[in-house]
Write a protein that holds these residues in place. Structure first.
Motif, PDB file in Angstrom:
ATOM      1  N   GLY A   1     -33.184 -11.638  -4.677  1.00 52.25           N
ATOM      2  CA  GLY A   1     -34.551 -11.961  -5.086  1.00 52.25           C
ATOM      3  C   GLY A   1     -34.711 -11.922  -6.594  1.00 52.25           C
TER       4      GLY A   1
ATOM      5  N   ARG B   1     -41.928 -12.815   7.686  1.00 52.82           N
ATOM      6  CA  ARG B   1     -41.811 -13.176   9.107  1.00 52.82           C
ATOM      7  C   ARG B   1     -43.177 -13.184   9.802  1.00 52.82           C
TER       8      ARG B   1
ATOM      9  N   LEU C   1     -31.874 -17.778  -1.851  1.00 54.30           N
ATOM     10  CA  LEU C   1     -31.006 -17.246  -0.789  1.00 54.30           C
ATOM     11  C   LEU C   1     -29.644 -17.914  -0.912  1.00 54.30           C
TER      12      LEU C   1
ATOM     13  N   TYR D   1     -33.078  -1.404  -3.794  1.00 54.19           N
ATOM     14  CA  TYR D   1     -31.965  -1.993  -4.568  1.00 54.19           C
ATOM     15  C   TYR D   1     -31.938  -1.484  -5.998  1.00 54.19           C
TER      16      TYR D   1
ATOM     17  N   LEU E   1     -31.602   2.807  11.706  1.00 52.52           N
ATOM     18  CA  LEU E   1     -30.443   2.906  10.816  1.00 52.52           C
ATOM     19  C   LEU E   1     -30.847   3.912   9.745  1.00 52.52           C
TER      20      LEU E   1
ATOM     21  N   LYS F   1     -22.127 -15.299  -5.659  1.00 48.77           N
ATOM     22  CA  LYS F   1     -23.224 -15.792  -4.831  1.00 48.77           C
ATOM     23  C   LYS F   1     -23.481 -17.213  -5.270  1.00 48.77           C
TER      24      LYS F   1
ATOM     25  N   ASN G   1     -31.947  -5.255   4.918  1.00 51.53           N
ATOM     26  CA  ASN G   1     -31.033  -6.405   4.829  1.00 51.53           C
ATOM     27  C   ASN G   1     -30.072  -6.407   6.018  1.00 51.53           C
TER      28      ASN G   1
ATOM     29  N   ALA H   1     -39.504  -0.980   6.218  1.00 48.45           N
ATOM     30  CA  ALA H   1     -38.916  -0.275   5.060  1.00 48.45           C
ATOM     31  C   ALA H   1     -39.598  -0.785   3.796  1.00 48.45           C
ATOM     32  N   GLY H   2     -39.050  -1.862   3.186  1.00 45.64           N
ATOM     33  CA  GLY H   2     -39.709  -2.442   2.011  1.00 45.64           C
ATOM     34  C   GLY H   2     -40.691  -3.549   2.401  1.00 45.64           C
ATOM     35  N   GLY H   3     -40.528  -4.088   3.591  1.00 47.65           N
ATOM     36  CA  GLY H   3     -41.436  -5.132   4.090  1.00 47.65           C
ATOM     37  C   GLY H   3     -41.168  -6.528   3.541  1.00 47.65           C
ATOM     38  N   THR H   4     -40.093  -6.702   2.756  1.00 50.02           N
ATOM     39  CA  THR H   4     -39.902  -8.002   2.096  1.00 50.02           C
ATOM     40  C   THR H   4     -39.432  -9.087   3.064  1.00 50.02           C
ATOM     41  N   ASP H   5     -38.804  -8.713   4.160  1.00 51.49           N
ATOM     42  CA  ASP H   5     -38.524  -9.692   5.220  1.00 51.49           C
ATOM     43  C   ASP H   5     -39.695  -9.748   6.203  1.00 51.49           C
ATOM     44  N   LEU H   6     -40.227  -8.576   6.554  1.00 51.79           N
ATOM     45  CA  LEU H   6     -41.271  -8.531   7.586  1.00 51.79           C
ATOM     46  C   LEU H   6     -42.547  -9.263   7.162  1.00 51.79           C
TER      47      LEU H   6
ATOM     48  N   PRO I   1     -39.930  -0.920  12.748  1.00 48.32           N
ATOM     49  CA  PRO I   1     -39.667  -0.159  11.516  1.00 48.32           C
ATOM     50  C   PRO I   1     -39.959  -1.045  10.306  1.00 48.32           C
TER      51      PRO I   1
ATOM     52  N   THR J   1     -34.537  -3.066   0.694  1.00 49.28           N
ATOM     53  CA  THR J   1     -33.575  -2.002   0.973  1.00 49.28           C
ATOM     54  C   THR J   1     -32.352  -2.568   1.695  1.00 49.28           C
TER      55      THR J   1
ATOM     56  N   ASP K   1     -27.324 -10.670   1.544  1.00 46.79           N
ATOM     57  CA  ASP K   1     -26.371 -10.569   0.434  1.00 46.79           C
ATOM     58  C   ASP K   1     -25.616  -9.250   0.349  1.00 46.79           C
TER      59      ASP K   1
HETATM   60  C1  LIG Z   1     -38.933 -13.620  -2.567  1.00 45.56           C
HETATM   61  C2  LIG Z   1     -37.813 -13.069  -1.721  1.00 45.56           C
HETATM   62  C3  LIG Z   1     -36.497 -13.228  -2.153  1.00 45.56           C
HETATM   63  C4  LIG Z   1     -35.444 -12.713  -1.363  1.00 45.56           C
HETATM   64  N1  LIG Z   1     -34.171 -12.889  -1.823  1.00 45.56           N
HETATM   65  C5  LIG Z   1     -33.123 -12.414  -1.087  1.00 45.56           C
HETATM   66  C6  LIG Z   1     -31.792 -12.591  -1.539  1.00 45.56           C
HETATM   67  O1  LIG Z   1     -31.528 -13.131  -2.610  1.00 45.56           O
HETATM   68  N2  LIG Z   1     -30.797 -12.094  -0.757  1.00 45.56           N
HETATM   69  C7  LIG Z   1     -31.040 -11.456   0.438  1.00 45.56           C
HETATM   70  O2  LIG Z   1     -30.089 -11.030   1.106  1.00 45.56           O
HETATM   71  N3  LIG Z   1     -32.315 -11.285   0.891  1.00 45.56           N
HETATM   72  C8  LIG Z   1     -33.352 -11.740   0.160  1.00 45.56           C
HETATM   73  N4  LIG Z   1     -34.641 -11.578   0.613  1.00 45.56           N
HETATM   74  C9  LIG Z   1     -34.862 -10.922   1.904  1.00 45.56           C
HETATM   75  C10 LIG Z   1     -35.172  -9.401   1.798  1.00 45.56           C
HETATM   76  O3  LIG Z   1     -35.680  -9.056   0.527  1.00 45.56           O
HETATM   77  C11 LIG Z   1     -33.934  -8.531   2.061  1.00 45.56           C
HETATM   78  O4  LIG Z   1     -33.346  -8.850   3.307  1.00 45.56           O
HETATM   79  C12 LIG Z   1     -34.277  -7.026   2.022  1.00 45.56           C
HETATM   80  O5  LIG Z   1     -33.088  -6.295   1.950  1.00 45.56           O
HETATM   81  C13 LIG Z   1     -35.064  -6.557   3.237  1.00 45.56           C
HETATM   82  O6  LIG Z   1     -35.272  -5.172   3.072  1.00 45.56           O
HETATM   83  P1  LIG Z   1     -36.681  -4.538   3.427  1.00 45.56           P
HETATM   84  O7  LIG Z   1     -36.564  -3.069   3.229  1.00 45.56           O
HETATM   85  O8  LIG Z   1     -37.775  -5.215   2.685  1.00 45.56           O
HETATM   86  O9  LIG Z   1     -36.763  -4.886   4.983  1.00 45.56           O
HETATM   87  P2  LIG Z   1     -38.040  -4.970   5.948  1.00 45.56           P
HETATM   88  O10 LIG Z   1     -38.753  -6.251   5.716  1.00 45.56           O
HETATM   89  O11 LIG Z   1     -38.840  -3.731   5.878  1.00 45.56           O
HETATM   90  O12 LIG Z   1     -37.284  -5.022   7.361  1.00 45.56           O
HETATM   91  C14 LIG Z   1     -36.390  -6.052   7.708  1.00 45.56           C
HETATM   92  C15 LIG Z   1     -35.953  -5.880   9.172  1.00 45.56           C
HETATM   93  O13 LIG Z   1     -35.154  -4.715   9.322  1.00 45.56           O
HETATM   94  C16 LIG Z   1     -35.778  -3.750  10.182  1.00 45.56           C
HETATM   95  N5  LIG Z   1     -35.515  -2.446   9.554  1.00 45.56           N
HETATM   96  C17 LIG Z   1     -35.688  -2.156   8.231  1.00 45.56           C
HETATM   97  N6  LIG Z   1     -35.180  -0.935   7.970  1.00 45.56           N
HETATM   98  C18 LIG Z   1     -34.706  -0.447   9.141  1.00 45.56           C
HETATM   99  C19 LIG Z   1     -34.061   0.777   9.509  1.00 45.56           C
HETATM  100  N7  LIG Z   1     -33.776   1.722   8.609  1.00 45.56           N
HETATM  101  N8  LIG Z   1     -33.712   0.963  10.795  1.00 45.56           N
HETATM  102  C20 LIG Z   1     -33.963  -0.015  11.714  1.00 45.56           C
HETATM  103  N9  LIG Z   1     -34.557  -1.190  11.439  1.00 45.56           N
HETATM  104  C21 LIG Z   1     -34.918  -1.409  10.154  1.00 45.56           C
HETATM  105  C22 LIG Z   1     -37.244  -4.155  10.249  1.00 45.56           C
HETATM  106  O14 LIG Z   1     -37.868  -3.753  11.460  1.00 45.56           O
HETATM  107  C23 LIG Z   1     -37.120  -5.676  10.141  1.00 45.56           C
HETATM  108  O15 LIG Z   1     -36.770  -6.225  11.389  1.00 45.56           O
HETATM  109  C24 LIG Z   1     -35.721 -12.057  -0.144  1.00 45.56           C
HETATM  110  C25 LIG Z   1     -37.055 -11.884   0.279  1.00 45.56           C
HETATM  111  C26 LIG Z   1     -38.084 -12.388  -0.495  1.00 45.56           C
HETATM  112  C27 LIG Z   1     -39.502 -12.185  -0.030  1.00 45.56           C
END
Ligand SMILES: Cc1cc2nc3c(=O)[nH]c(=O)nc-3n(C[C@H](O)[C@H](O)[C@H](O)COP(=O)(O)OP(=O)(O)OC[C@H]3O[C@@H](n4cnc5c(N)ncnc54)[C@H](O)[C@@H]3O)c2cc1C
Length: 281
Positions: free
Chosen positions: A97, A34, A188, A76, A162, A179, A110, A26-31, A24, A106, A119
């Protein structure tokens, strides 16, 4: 070339999820971090990708009968601007971030990423949030604290998504969010802290405390909270050394590139102490 799916409905997404066990997105910011392969190269996903951030069913945020429901893919930015968002959750989202990450990231990502430093986890834990997990065979609701089994590990099955986060809007007299990071943005957490207290008639009627980045999963102890609940406010300072000693056994931080274990533990205990002795906000 990685295969990707962009379903138009949640049902379609769940069907693809059950048939392909895809990732899955969502926003891709972790993926995207990774699976990065280097500058100028496309991310190296090893499984098909399922885009879910566009699904209407996962992008609603609304209050009904005193409960706030946040779709797993609400970015967010929208949580920050929702008028019912509790202040501690708003502050946590504002410190994630920087604006670019807040526009894409999203709470669902997170939570499912399950980093001990995520967070949103401490505020959602003290809000007693429940998570809706859906698959083609139905849905289950679980408390956020029972969702995590270790760093990066959750009870989510590989045919589930989720879909939403829910909690009752809180009524407390004191709240706290902190924080501790290296900078104000794009840092982080070394330690994160979220808490509520309800003080009534010179007594502590309720307290909830959660800490992030100091153990394999978020730290929250109803048992220690119960030892404080019902106590006269004038006795709290006297009770604190014993309570802090017990929290010290639950706070098991690691040393990594962001901070060292000793610093994290000292700060975490100091945040609890300062909060319990805090006057009304
Ligand atoms: C520059 C930068 C700064 C950041 N700063 C912070 C920070 O200050 N604090 C913090 O906590 N994080 C931080 N992050 C990490 C990230 O932004 C957060 O964890 C964010 O909430 C991930 O959301 P996403 O939608 O981008 O997740 P994604 O990258 O899309 O997915 C993350 C994981 O969750 C899974 N997933 C996503 N949505 C679902 C769903 N609905 N059901 C099942 N599985 C799902 C995906 O398969 C993946 O394994 C940062 C990242 C970057 C690149």
């Amino acid at each position: 070339m990685v295969k990707s799916y962009r379903p138009r409905t949640l049902e379609e997404a769940l069907k693809i999820r059950s048939e392909t066990r895809c990732i899955p997105y969502a926003g891709g910011t972790d993926l995207m971090v990774r699976y990065r392969r280097g500058a100028g190269l496309a991310a190296g996903f090893d499984q098909p990708v399922l885009f879910i951030g566009q699904l209407a069913e996962l992008t609603q945020i609304y209050e009904k009968n005193g409960e706030l429901t946040i779709g797993a893919c609400v970015p967010y930015r929208e949580i920050i601007h929702q008028r019912h968002t509790p202040e501690i959750l708003r502050q946590a989202c504002e410190l994630i971030g920087a604006p670019a990450v807040q526009n894409l990231g999203t709470p669902g990502g997170n939570i499912c990423n399950a980093s001990p430093a995520g967070d949103t986890l401490p505020p959602l834990s003290v809000l007693d949030a429940n998570l809706t997990l859906q698959s083609l065979s139905g849905e289950r609701n679980v408390s956020i604290l029972s969702f995590f089994t270790g760093p990066g590990k959750t009870i989510l099955r590989d045919d589930e998504l989720l879909t939403a986060i829910h909690f009752r809007l809180p009524h407390f007299t004191v709240e706290g969010y902190r924080k501790v990071g290296t900078r104000k943005a794009n840092a982080l957490s070394k330690v994160s802290f979220a808490a509520f207290m309800l003080k009534e008639k010179e007594m502590l009627a309720d307290i909830r405390i959660a800490l992030g980045a100091v153990a394999p999963t978020v730290v929250r102890s109803r048992e220690l909270e119960n030892r404080l609940i019902g106590q006269p406010l004038t006795d709290l300072a006297k009770l604190l050394p014993e309570i802090l000693e017990s929290y010290g056994k639950l706070i098991l931080p690691i040393t990594d590139q962001r901070s060292d274990a000793n610093y994290r533990k000292t700060i975490a205990l100091r945040l609890i102490e300062n909060f319990v002795l805090k006057e009304e906000s």
